[in-house]
Write a protein that holds these residues in place. Structure first.
Motif, PDB file in Angstrom:
ATOM      1  N   ASP A   1     -72.113  -2.026  32.142  1.00 43.29           N
ATOM      2  CA  ASP A   1     -71.764  -0.519  31.690  1.00 43.29           C
ATOM      3  C   ASP A   1     -72.883   0.013  30.667  1.00 43.29           C
ATOM      4  N   LYS A   2     -72.928   1.013  30.316  1.00 44.50           N
ATOM      5  CA  LYS A   2     -74.146   1.877  29.724  1.00 44.50           C
ATOM      6  C   LYS A   2     -74.209   1.515  28.222  1.00 44.50           C
ATOM      7  N   THR A   3     -72.836   1.353  27.786  1.00 45.62           N
ATOM      8  CA  THR A   3     -72.508   0.983  26.351  1.00 45.62           C
ATOM      9  C   THR A   3     -73.445  -0.384  26.070  1.00 45.62           C
ATOM     10  N   GLU A   4     -73.191  -1.381  26.863  1.00 50.17           N
ATOM     11  CA  GLU A   4     -74.027  -2.880  26.498  1.00 50.17           C
ATOM     12  C   GLU A   4     -75.244  -2.591  26.723  1.00 50.17           C
ATOM     13  N   ILE A   5     -75.912  -1.949  27.758  1.00 53.04           N
ATOM     14  CA  ILE A   5     -77.399  -1.259  27.552  1.00 53.04           C
ATOM     15  C   ILE A   5     -78.010  -0.979  26.396  1.00 53.04           C
ATOM     16  N   LYS A   6     -77.120   0.125  25.833  1.00 52.11           N
ATOM     17  CA  LYS A   6     -77.662   0.782  24.747  1.00 52.11           C
ATOM     18  C   LYS A   6     -77.610  -0.272  23.443  1.00 52.11           C
ATOM     19  N   GLU A   7     -76.525  -0.928  23.359  1.00 50.06           N
ATOM     20  CA  GLU A   7     -76.197  -1.940  22.448  1.00 50.06           C
ATOM     21  C   GLU A   7     -77.401  -3.000  22.290  1.00 50.06           C
ATOM     22  N   ALA A   8     -77.804  -3.570  23.614  1.00 52.45           N
ATOM     23  CA  ALA A   8     -78.922  -4.375  23.807  1.00 52.45           C
ATOM     24  C   ALA A   8     -80.307  -3.678  23.159  1.00 52.45           C
ATOM     25  N   CYS A   9     -80.440  -2.447  23.580  1.00 52.71           N
ATOM     26  CA  CYS A   9     -81.624  -1.943  23.087  1.00 52.71           C
ATOM     27  C   CYS A   9     -81.821  -1.513  21.725  1.00 52.71           C
ATOM     28  N   LEU A  10     -80.502  -1.357  21.178  1.00 51.07           N
ATOM     29  CA  LEU A  10     -80.497  -1.143  19.632  1.00 51.07           C
ATOM     30  C   LEU A  10     -80.612  -2.434  18.984  1.00 51.07           C
ATOM     31  N   ALA A  11     -80.059  -3.491  19.326  1.00 51.48           N
ATOM     32  CA  ALA A  11     -80.499  -4.634  19.025  1.00 51.48           C
ATOM     33  C   ALA A  11     -81.806  -5.183  18.930  1.00 51.48           C
ATOM     34  N   VAL A  12     -82.551  -5.146  19.948  1.00 49.48           N
ATOM     35  CA  VAL A  12     -84.039  -5.294  19.882  1.00 49.48           C
ATOM     36  C   VAL A  12     -84.709  -4.430  19.019  1.00 49.48           C
ATOM     37  N   SER A  13     -84.398  -3.220  19.016  1.00 50.24           N
ATOM     38  CA  SER A  13     -85.193  -2.228  18.179  1.00 50.24           C
ATOM     39  C   SER A  13     -85.085  -2.534  16.785  1.00 50.24           C
ATOM     40  N   LEU A  14     -83.891  -3.175  16.346  1.00 47.89           N
ATOM     41  CA  LEU A  14     -83.656  -3.189  14.970  1.00 47.89           C
ATOM     42  C   LEU A  14     -84.222  -4.684  14.589  1.00 47.89           C
ATOM     43  N   ALA A  15     -84.300  -5.634  15.635  1.00 49.11           N
ATOM     44  CA  ALA A  15     -84.850  -6.908  15.393  1.00 49.11           C
ATOM     45  C   ALA A  15     -86.352  -6.755  15.227  1.00 49.11           C
ATOM     46  N   LEU A  16     -87.070  -5.807  15.958  1.00 52.57           N
ATOM     47  CA  LEU A  16     -88.412  -5.739  15.940  1.00 52.57           C
ATOM     48  C   LEU A  16     -88.780  -5.099  14.479  1.00 52.57           C
ATOM     49  N   ALA A  17     -87.852  -3.950  14.104  1.00 53.46           N
ATOM     50  CA  ALA A  17     -88.401  -3.307  12.959  1.00 53.46           C
ATOM     51  C   ALA A  17     -88.129  -4.148  11.765  1.00 53.46           C
ATOM     52  N   LEU A  18     -86.990  -4.676  11.532  1.00 53.52           N
ATOM     53  CA  LEU A  18     -86.918  -5.894  10.483  1.00 53.52           C
ATOM     54  C   LEU A  18     -87.957  -6.802  10.535  1.00 53.52           C
ATOM     55  N   ASN A  19     -88.343  -7.346  11.800  1.00 53.61           N
ATOM     56  CA  ASN A  19     -89.580  -8.156  11.913  1.00 53.61           C
ATOM     57  C   ASN A  19     -90.820  -7.941  11.291  1.00 53.61           C
ATOM     58  N   GLY A  20     -91.137  -6.550  11.492  1.00 51.00           N
ATOM     59  CA  GLY A  20     -92.376  -5.911  10.985  1.00 51.00           C
ATOM     60  C   GLY A  20     -92.281  -5.684   9.743  1.00 51.00           C
ATOM     61  N   VAL A  21     -91.171  -5.192   9.134  1.00 54.47           N
ATOM     62  CA  VAL A  21     -90.950  -5.227   7.581  1.00 54.47           C
ATOM     63  C   VAL A  21     -91.255  -6.587   6.852  1.00 54.47           C
ATOM     64  N   PHE A  22     -90.512  -7.654   7.354  1.00 53.84           N
ATOM     65  CA  PHE A  22     -90.728  -8.945   6.717  1.00 53.84           C
ATOM     66  C   PHE A  22     -92.322  -9.378   6.877  1.00 53.84           C
ATOM     67  N   THR A  23     -92.837  -9.434   8.067  1.00 51.30           N
ATOM     68  CA  THR A  23     -94.060  -9.771   8.280  1.00 51.30           C
ATOM     69  C   THR A  23     -95.087  -8.998   7.062  1.00 51.30           C
ATOM     70  N   ASN A  24     -95.033  -7.807   7.243  1.00 46.84           N
ATOM     71  CA  ASN A  24     -96.028  -6.856   6.389  1.00 46.84           C
ATOM     72  C   ASN A  24     -95.773  -7.253   4.948  1.00 46.84           C
ATOM     73  N   THR A  25     -94.416  -7.392   4.575  1.00 57.53           N
ATOM     74  CA  THR A  25     -94.288  -7.731   3.152  1.00 57.53           C
ATOM     75  C   THR A  25     -94.775  -8.944   2.893  1.00 57.53           C
ATOM     76  N   ILE A  26     -94.619 -10.174   3.881  1.00 55.78           N
ATOM     77  CA  ILE A  26     -95.386 -11.466   3.254  1.00 55.78           C
ATOM     78  C   ILE A  26     -96.727 -11.188   3.413  1.00 55.78           C
ATOM     79  N   LYS A  27     -97.519 -10.396   4.211  1.00 58.42           N
ATOM     80  CA  LYS A  27     -98.812 -10.382   4.368  1.00 58.42           C
ATOM     81  C   LYS A  27     -99.283  -9.674   2.954  1.00 58.42           C
ATOM     82  N   LEU A  28     -98.567  -8.666   2.334  1.00 59.87           N
ATOM     83  CA  LEU A  28     -99.050  -8.132   1.382  1.00 59.87           C
ATOM     84  C   LEU A  28     -98.992  -8.856   0.097  1.00 59.87           C
TER      85      LEU A  28
END
Length: 145
Positions: free
Chosen positions: A65-92
């Protein structure tokens, strides 16, 4: 949205300026190659859109169903954004120079006595953001989903 803005914001902050001793300068004298790099926008687009496309295609094939697709897309989006914040913070925080830092800092190849960089400030700043690799750390959230 806030996490994505934080990731974008940390891209433009100045990294820690670690003191580089003359004895270790040989580590950072690899040649500066401009044409071999993947632009950040392209890298982020590929790393964001490819997993979303794969998730959508697999979920459509599995006829979920569409809600499962939406949840999966939101999970990937959140994981990539959090990863970017953590990676950039460590680099700094770490401020480790890239292997081509010498040529970013001294474009003419001549080092001055006080080791003050004469290169373009944006290139020098970007040259202090080597560890951890954004390309490598981007794979971590994608493999764990």
């Amino acid at each position: 949205m806030c996490v994505t803005l934080s990731c974008w914001f940390t891209e433009f902050l100045e990294p820690f300026e670690r003191v580089i001793q003359p004895e270790e300068l040989w580590l950072y004298k690899n040649p500066l190659v401009e044409s071999d790099r993947i632009p950040k926008r392209v890298m982020f687009a590929i790393s964001f859109l490819t997993p979303l496309a794969v998730i959508i295609v697999v979920k459509i094939i599995q006829r979920t169903d569409k809600t499962e697709i939406k949840e999966a897309c939101l999970a990937v989006s959140l994981a990539l954004a959090l990863n970017g914040v953590f990676t950039n913070t460590i680099k700094l925080i770490v401020g480790r120079p890239r292997p081509d830092y010498f040529h970013r800092c001294f474009p003419d190849g001549q080092m001055n006595a006080k080791m003050l960089c004469t290169g373009e400030p944006d290139m020098v700043s970007e040259g202090r953001k080597s560890f951890p690799s954004s390309h490598s750390s981007c794979k971590c959230p994608l493999n764990s989903d």
